[in-house]
Write a protein that holds these residues in place. Sequence first.
Motif, PDB file in Angstrom:
ATOM      1  N   ARG A 125       0.862  -1.184   0.000  1.00 29.50           N
ATOM      2  CA  ARG A 125       0.000   0.000   0.000  1.00 29.50           C
ATOM      3  C   ARG A 125       0.897   1.233   0.000  1.00 29.50           C
ATOM      4  O   ARG A 125       1.927   1.264   0.673  1.00 29.50           O
ATOM      5  N   ALA A 144      -1.066  -0.973  -4.231  1.00 26.62           N
ATOM      6  CA  ALA A 144      -2.382  -0.604  -3.701  1.00 26.62           C
ATOM      7  C   ALA A 144      -2.328   0.878  -3.343  1.00 26.62           C
ATOM      8  O   ALA A 144      -1.903   1.258  -2.245  1.00 26.62           O
ATOM      9  N   ASP A 146      -3.473   4.374  -2.148  1.00 29.70           N
ATOM     10  CA  ASP A 146      -4.473   4.944  -1.246  1.00 29.70           C
ATOM     11  C   ASP A 146      -4.324   6.460  -1.285  1.00 29.70           C
ATOM     12  O   ASP A 146      -3.383   7.026  -0.732  1.00 29.70           O
ATOM     13  N   SER A 154       4.693   1.281   5.675  1.00 24.31           N
ATOM     14  CA  SER A 154       4.627  -0.165   5.478  1.00 24.31           C
ATOM     15  C   SER A 154       5.810  -0.856   6.152  1.00 24.31           C
ATOM     16  O   SER A 154       6.135  -1.997   5.830  1.00 24.31           O
TER      17      SER A 154
END
Length: 321
Positions: A125, A144, A146, A154
Amino acid sequence: MQDIPGLVAILAYDGLCTFEFGIAIEIFALPRPEFDFAWYAHRIVAVDPGPLRATGGFVVSADAGLEVLAQARTIIVPGWRSRDEPPPEGLLVELRRAHARGARLLSICSGVFVLAAAGLLDGKRATTHWRYSDALARRFPGIAVDSSVLYVDSGQVITSAGSAAGIDACLHLVERDFGAHVSNTVARRLVMAPQRGGGQAQFIAAPVAQAPRHDLAVVLDWAREHLGEALTVPQMAARALMSERTFLRRFNDATGTTPKAWLQHERMARARSLLETSRLDTEQIAQRCGFASAESFRVAFRKTVGLAPSFYRDSFGARHR
């Protein structure tokens, strides 16, 4: 206090994003006479042959080349000159090597495209400025993306949104290394909030409410003063002189989050500060932060911070400074 956090390598390149670069210098390279412990060591690392022209027309002089990345514990990517221009392969190779040996990498705004090109965000992410999110997702479908948050941690890699969100991400890294008390002190020197709640939604253009009936900031200040109580949306809405439905809508518009999530964020911030600076036991801290029991506080703290309260105090408490 933890071990000295090592060398921070701040990338400089032709077409350098001036504000993003300045953020990294301000937080990691500025002398900190207010602290009685060693601060970060830093080097300015040239990505391109000189001269390195920065936005605004001035030239930056780097004091090291890409070989220094092999020594860095943390590497900062302060934006990138164009999201459409591939970074030099030599830089990507060194970033992959640094990541493989455990170095931490932090990107500000469009700097995420450098980490993505190195393949370091695949399956992870990540975030960037909301204007670039669609382009990042299209070009690197394995990420991913966002676009609703200010930064994403992360673990080994931290990505941040628009330029100012880089301050939030860098302060977050300082908190990881030194604890909330130290990061709050750095934030005060910057004259900014230690950690902004909410996400990018609060900065995306939206219609301005006409003649607001009450300043929401007053309600937020009141809630911070009563965190030890079981605060409810009806209570907060009444203090704001709004219906619950209107209050929830305006709260989200102003903060980018819900009252419940905002209160949890504020309670965790208060708890971290008390663990670092006071001798209160877990039961007392739970009570002052509005938790029903010490056990519910421990569960929430571990879920949010990733550490048990006792371990956090052992790592960042006053006796370690």
